[in-house]
Design a protein around this motif. Sequence first.
Motif, PDB file in Angstrom:
ATOM      1  N   GLN A 135     -44.810  48.933 -10.187  1.00 40.88           N
ATOM      2  CA  GLN A 135     -45.466  50.087  -9.233  1.00 40.88           C
ATOM      3  C   GLN A 135     -47.046  49.837  -9.188  1.00 40.88           C
ATOM      4  OE1 GLN A 135     -44.237  54.214  -9.493  1.00 40.88           O
ATOM      5  NE2 GLN A 135     -42.363  53.563 -10.726  1.00 40.88           N
ATOM      6  N   ARG A 136     -47.477  49.838 -10.495  1.00 40.05           N
ATOM      7  CA  ARG A 136     -48.935  49.584 -10.720  1.00 40.05           C
ATOM      8  C   ARG A 136     -49.333  48.506 -10.206  1.00 40.05           C
ATOM      9  NH1 ARG A 136     -49.338  51.198 -17.058  1.00 40.05           N
ATOM     10  NH2 ARG A 136     -49.025  53.504 -16.719  1.00 40.05           N
ATOM     11  N   ARG A 137     -48.852  47.201 -10.188  1.00 37.42           N
ATOM     12  CA  ARG A 137     -49.172  46.004  -9.569  1.00 37.42           C
ATOM     13  C   ARG A 137     -49.365  46.058  -8.139  1.00 37.42           C
ATOM     14  NH1 ARG A 137     -47.118  40.783  -9.142  1.00 37.42           N
ATOM     15  NH2 ARG A 137     -45.049  41.236 -10.099  1.00 37.42           N
ATOM     16  N   PHE A 138     -48.304  46.538  -7.772  1.00 42.45           N
ATOM     17  CA  PHE A 138     -47.982  46.524  -6.147  1.00 42.45           C
ATOM     18  C   PHE A 138     -48.983  47.387  -5.342  1.00 42.45           C
ATOM     19  CE2 PHE A 138     -43.276  44.837  -6.091  1.00 42.45           C
ATOM     20  CZ  PHE A 138     -43.855  43.749  -6.910  1.00 42.45           C
ATOM     21  N   GLY A 197     -51.345  43.203  -1.374  1.00 46.15           N
ATOM     22  CA  GLY A 197     -52.036  43.355   0.035  1.00 46.15           C
ATOM     23  C   GLY A 197     -51.025  44.003   1.261  1.00 46.15           C
ATOM     24  N   ASP A 198     -51.899  43.828   2.332  1.00 53.94           N
ATOM     25  CA  ASP A 198     -51.039  43.959   3.661  1.00 53.94           C
ATOM     26  C   ASP A 198     -50.526  45.543   3.785  1.00 53.94           C
ATOM     27  OD1 ASP A 198     -50.839  41.714   5.100  1.00 53.94           O
ATOM     28  OD2 ASP A 198     -48.841  41.449   4.919  1.00 53.94           O
ATOM     29  N   ASP A 199     -51.197  46.518   3.160  1.00 57.49           N
ATOM     30  CA  ASP A 199     -51.018  47.825   3.098  1.00 57.49           C
ATOM     31  C   ASP A 199     -51.528  48.464   4.438  1.00 57.49           C
ATOM     32  OD1 ASP A 199     -49.669  48.558   0.807  1.00 57.49           O
ATOM     33  OD2 ASP A 199     -51.630  48.581  -0.271  1.00 57.49           O
ATOM     34  N   ARG A 215     -46.335  44.740  -0.643  1.00 57.20           N
ATOM     35  CA  ARG A 215     -46.116  43.915  -1.633  1.00 57.20           C
ATOM     36  C   ARG A 215     -44.884  43.902  -1.970  1.00 57.20           C
ATOM     37  NH1 ARG A 215     -45.226  40.726  -4.351  1.00 57.20           N
ATOM     38  NH2 ARG A 215     -46.253  39.554  -6.029  1.00 57.20           N
ATOM     39  N   ALA A 216     -44.177  44.932  -2.275  1.00 57.60           N
ATOM     40  CA  ALA A 216     -42.797  45.076  -2.673  1.00 57.60           C
ATOM     41  C   ALA A 216     -41.847  44.261  -1.444  1.00 57.60           C
ATOM     42  CB  ALA A 216     -42.293  46.409  -2.761  1.00 57.60           C
ATOM     43  N   ALA A 217     -42.148  44.554  -0.383  1.00 57.01           N
ATOM     44  CA  ALA A 217     -41.273  43.651   0.831  1.00 57.01           C
ATOM     45  C   ALA A 217     -41.214  42.097   0.298  1.00 57.01           C
ATOM     46  CB  ALA A 217     -41.902  44.112   2.177  1.00 57.01           C
ATOM     47  N   LEU A 218     -42.589  41.716   0.199  1.00 60.64           N
ATOM     48  CA  LEU A 218     -42.759  40.346  -0.121  1.00 60.64           C
ATOM     49  C   LEU A 218     -41.998  39.672  -1.288  1.00 60.64           C
ATOM     50  CD1 LEU A 218     -44.578  37.860   0.790  1.00 60.64           C
ATOM     51  CD2 LEU A 218     -46.344  38.548  -0.902  1.00 60.64           C
ATOM     52  N   ALA A 219     -42.156  40.769  -2.509  1.00 56.99           N
ATOM     53  CA  ALA A 219     -41.173  40.483  -3.693  1.00 56.99           C
ATOM     54  C   ALA A 219     -39.773  40.337  -3.298  1.00 56.99           C
ATOM     55  CB  ALA A 219     -41.606  41.373  -4.625  1.00 56.99           C
TER      56      ALA A 219
END
Length: 333
Positions: free
Chosen positions: A262-265, A270-272, A174-178
């Motif tokens: 951190q909490r949200r991601f 998704g996608d973990d 999710r961090a990658a998407l961000a």
Amino acid sequence: MNEFELIDRFFSRPLPAGGIVMRGVGDDCALLDCGGRVLAMTTDLLLEGRHFLPDADPASLGHKALAVNLSDLAAAGASPRAFQLALALPRADETWLEAFCHGLFALADEQGCVLAGGDTTRAPRLASETTQVDGPLTICITALGDLPGAAVRTRAGARVGDDLWVSGTLGDARAALACRRGEFAGVPLADATSFAARMDRPQPRVALGIALRGLATAAIDISDGLLGDLGHILKRSRVGAVVEWERLPRSGALRGLHVEQQRRFAMAGGDDYELLFTAPPAQRKAVEAAGFTSSTAVTRIGRIVEAADRLRVVDGGGVELPTPWHAFDHFAE
Ligand SMILES: [Mg+2]
């Protein structure tokens, strides 16, 4: 109507008694009784513009298209055996196909999963008044695996008092998407690169899934975010859960972000493609050994409670934290 209501309403059908299908719609895999052995079967569809961007790296797409299926087999504890591939291609681009196959077959060979058939077609050209565009690239894989009949596990086996565990780390994809969307600046390049690797090349936890046979009471792979996918286990098992936020495994790169991100991601990203599973406290040592033998980190993140206590996320002092995010839903607008 969300994705799961849609499935429930239109596609959940009673299974014929005595038939080959033991578990149908509503779990990570369908389970087929083949007389002593159980066959696990799953299908995942990747659609350009929905699951990946038009300029996505073809080798990574090949890897990911199979990886997301193997992740479902891992949740069921199945050993991958074979897969079928259906492709709708906008054009026959040899360079693209070579790279796609390289990514696809590297993972297939590593996991002993053999291409056993499929179908290819040309995606239609879609015309509007002003432009013509090639139809979206569509990749659909059906993967098959097997497991001993005595080792069957689904989302429905969690019991009050069980520990809640997760593999690997959460939130990086999710961090990658961000990063890709430009949602935040100032992320060190090394961190952005490690986030991207998690999104583009997820590692299906097949070895762990197999090592957890007979230990995990329920399991699911995290594709739509921890809390949403945990919700599926809770609903099917008719239980609740307490998740201890501070226990959630996070990469060094994720820990570099603001705590709210951190909490949200970690909880709603998704996608973990990590495994989320439950096991009795008496099996703690055995679960840790399963993580060790499969070279996969496993972390205890909470426990299963009565259904009336629902799903709660708490901080280190036991105070409930708000979780205002929703799991990814394909039909939510
Ligand atoms: Mg799944």
